[in-house]
Design a protein around this motif. Structure first.
Motif, PDB file in Angstrom:
ATOM      1  N   UNK A 100     -32.616 150.673  82.662  1.00 50.84           N
ATOM      2  CA  UNK A 100     -31.635 151.319  83.537  1.00 50.84           C
ATOM      3  C   UNK A 100     -30.245 151.022  82.997  1.00 50.84           C
ATOM      4  N   UNK A 101     -29.280 151.839  83.419  1.00 50.29           N
ATOM      5  CA  UNK A 101     -27.920 151.668  82.969  1.00 50.29           C
ATOM      6  C   UNK A 101     -27.210 150.549  83.710  1.00 50.29           C
ATOM      7  N   UNK A 102     -25.973 150.224  83.306  1.00 54.14           N
ATOM      8  CA  UNK A 102     -25.203 149.185  83.982  1.00 54.14           C
ATOM      9  C   UNK A 102     -25.072 149.458  85.481  1.00 54.14           C
ATOM     10  N   UNK A 103     -25.284 148.395  86.259  1.00 56.34           N
ATOM     11  CA  UNK A 103     -25.208 148.448  87.728  1.00 56.34           C
ATOM     12  C   UNK A 103     -26.270 149.357  88.335  1.00 56.34           C
ATOM     13  N   UNK A 104     -27.238 149.791  87.555  1.00 56.25           N
ATOM     14  CA  UNK A 104     -28.382 150.516  88.093  1.00 56.25           C
ATOM     15  C   UNK A 104     -29.585 149.572  88.162  1.00 56.25           C
ATOM     16  N   UNK A 105     -30.471 149.835  89.072  1.00 52.61           N
ATOM     17  CA  UNK A 105     -31.689 149.046  89.178  1.00 52.61           C
ATOM     18  C   UNK A 105     -32.886 149.905  88.799  1.00 52.61           C
ATOM     19  N   UNK A 106     -33.886 149.252  88.235  1.00 58.58           N
ATOM     20  CA  UNK A 106     -35.070 149.961  87.742  1.00 58.58           C
ATOM     21  C   UNK A 106     -36.168 149.947  88.802  1.00 58.58           C
ATOM     22  N   UNK A 107     -36.833 151.065  88.942  1.00 56.85           N
ATOM     23  CA  UNK A 107     -37.904 151.211  89.934  1.00 56.85           C
ATOM     24  C   UNK A 107     -39.221 150.646  89.413  1.00 56.85           C
ATOM     25  N   UNK A 108     -39.874 149.826  90.237  1.00 53.77           N
ATOM     26  CA  UNK A 108     -41.245 149.428  89.937  1.00 53.77           C
ATOM     27  C   UNK A 108     -42.222 150.544  90.279  1.00 53.77           C
ATOM     28  N   UNK A 109     -41.915 151.270  91.345  1.00 46.85           N
ATOM     29  CA  UNK A 109     -42.798 152.352  91.781  1.00 46.85           C
ATOM     30  C   UNK A 109     -41.971 153.436  92.443  1.00 46.85           C
TER      31      UNK A 109
END
Length: 499
Positions: free
Chosen positions: A192-201
């Motif tokens: 994910x980009x800066x200050x973004x969070x990545x989805x597990x699902x």
């Protein structure tokens, strides 16, 4: 007896020498370390990091990597695993590092969190630093081993793991910091980009054992004929589209300092007419070394490189040649006469002769082509020709990106005129390298998109007459922050401009 023993030792020594000379040179190889951390003791546990590591391990084995898989690593185990990885790679190898787990950014540096990282609170950043693995240090270790290609993948862009109700967390936000200053030969991609969070699902009904990023990236890696940049671009598109379905913003970013194209699953398909001219069967393409490049006809380590810069009159191409030269000539394509570049009114102290002109001019509408360059060395021998790719679109983006990086203090300017005006003329002038501009008004977090006119490759620096190159802001505005997303997907540091 003594003479017999001496002769025996001599024969044995000779046999050893012969065996050493007869042994084949160690081939370049592919080595990968994948790490997945789920079972954190003092910060929130994760569910899919170990599965992500296992999936990446299986994928990389399909691509010919020797894979080391490490799960739920505490600080000591993580260090020992990295030491084993160091010993497994040698000069010229392709090294691949994958980490799934908690990652944390402190003051622009990224730290990978072992499972025993302490539950730090405000002001205890040093505890996190001392208990974690610095991502930049992993790059340094690969560089120290003189690997040819280093690939780093971080599926670690999650929420701040140190946040607790009723307490103030260690300073840091979701996501990781961009790694824009990579050394040559290194490629990194973040989920994910800066200050973004990545989805597990994607939802509670999403039964996929892997995170949204890893399931996509692993699939794209196995696509034949795609280089690393294409894999990253396709992953970005697919992940962002999946995230959009649940109204979440997740756009993976990558940072590319590769000199050559890197293919992990074979070369791109050859056109039928090219295949007909080739004497080698196509089945052998996948067995070529992992890094493919346009080879010079003369396999010299001192092959020239070129820098392309765009101006109102067209293109300037500057050749850089390591050897002292007595003359330089060039042509476009594989046919036609070579043209001399001429000489400068400067003496080269290495040759004590006039220095050859290292630059040539191309028209503004010059198409993509291969420039053939050759030079005369100090012995009077002709070296080359050496092929240099010219891609106008890529060269324009690279040139403007370089200018933007060097002139970051000029991105914005303030003017008091019937209120407060903030000019972004500079960004407009080099907009061909920019995908998106985000600004924050009196905020350190850019959260508003600033629209730029479309790029005109025919006259890239000209600002359209109907464009508005400024923002009109409230007179009490004190600062504006800016973040650029470049055309290659990388993201700039956030720059703050104060009145």
């Amino acid at each position: 007896m003594k003479g017999w023993l001496t002769r025996l030792l001599a024969v044995a020594g000779l046999a050893t020498c012969i065996a050493a000379f007869a042994a084949p040179a160690q081939a370049e190889k592919r080595v990968a370390l994948v790490v997945g951390n789920n079972d954190y003791r003092n910060v929130p546990k994760l569910q899919k990091a170990v599965n992500d590591a296992r999936t990446m391990g299986d994928t990389l084995k399909q691509l010919g990597f020797t894979v080391m898989v490490a799960e739920n690593q505490n600080r000591q185990a993580f260090s020992q695993t990295l030491l084993a990885f160091d010993k497994a790679v040698n000069a010229g190898d392709t090294a691949f590092f994958f980490f799934a787990g908690h990652g944390f950014e402190i003051a622009g540096q990224n730290f990978l969190l072992p499972t025993d990282v302490p539950a730090a609170t405000e002001g205890q950043e040093e505890l996190v630093r001392d208990a974690s693995i610095l991502a930049d240090r992993i790059i340094e270790r690969m560089q120290n081993r003189k690997v040819r290609t280093a690939i780093l993948v971080f599926d670690a862009c999650r929420n701040n793991p140190f946040e607790r109700p009723g307490t103030r967390a260690v300073a840091g936000g979701g996501g990781l910091a961009p790694m824009t200053q990579l050394p040559e030969g290194v490629f990194s991609i973040f989920s994910a980009g800066p200050r973004q969070t990545a989805l597990d699902r994607l939802s509670n009904d999403d039964a996929n054992p892997n995170s949204v990023f890893t399931r996509t990236f692993a699939k794209e890696l196995t696509q034949p004929g795609a280089n690393l940049v294409q894999v990253a671009q396709r992953t970005r598109r697919a992940v962002s589209e999946l995230a959009e379905t649940v109204r979440h913003k997740q756009i993976p970013v990558y940072f590319d300092q590769m000199v050559d194209d890197v293919f992990l699953n074979g070369l791109a398909k050859v056109q039928p007419e090219a295949a007909a001219q080739s004497a080698e069967p196509l089945q052998k393409l996948a067995a070529l070394p992992p890094v493919q490049q346009l080879k010079p006809q003369n396999d010299s380590v001192n092959a020239p490189i070129a820098m392309f810069s765009r101006h109102n009159g067209g293109w300037t191409v500057v050749f850089s040649i390591a050897d002292p030269t007595l003359g330089i000539s060039w042509r476009i394509g594989d046919s036609g006469n070579f043209r001399e570049t001429g000489f400068m009114d400067t003496l080269d102290p290495r040759t004590r002769k006039r220095m050859p002109n290292p630059s040539v001019e191309l028209p503004a509408d010059a198409p993509a082509a291969v420039i053939q360059v050759r030079y005369v060395d100090t012995n009077g021998e002709l070296q080359g020709p050496f092929p240099i790719r010219f891609d106008p679109e890529a060269a324009l983006i690279r040139d403007q990106r370089k200018i933007l990086d060097m002139t970051a203090t000029s991105w914005l300017s303030f003017r008091d005129f019937n209120g407060l005006l903030v000019y972004y003329t500079h960004l407009m002038s080099y907009r061909c390298a920019i995908r998106e501009v985000r600004v924050g008004i009196d905020s350190a977090v850019p959260d508003k998109v600033l629209k730029l006119p479309p790029c005109d490759p025919r006259d890239p620096s000209v600002i359209p007459h109907d464009a508005t190159p400024y923002l009109k802001l409230a007179p009490q505005t004190r600062s504006v922050s800016v973040e650029l997303t470049y055309r290659d997907g990388s993201v700039s540091e956030i720059k703050s401009f104060r009145r």
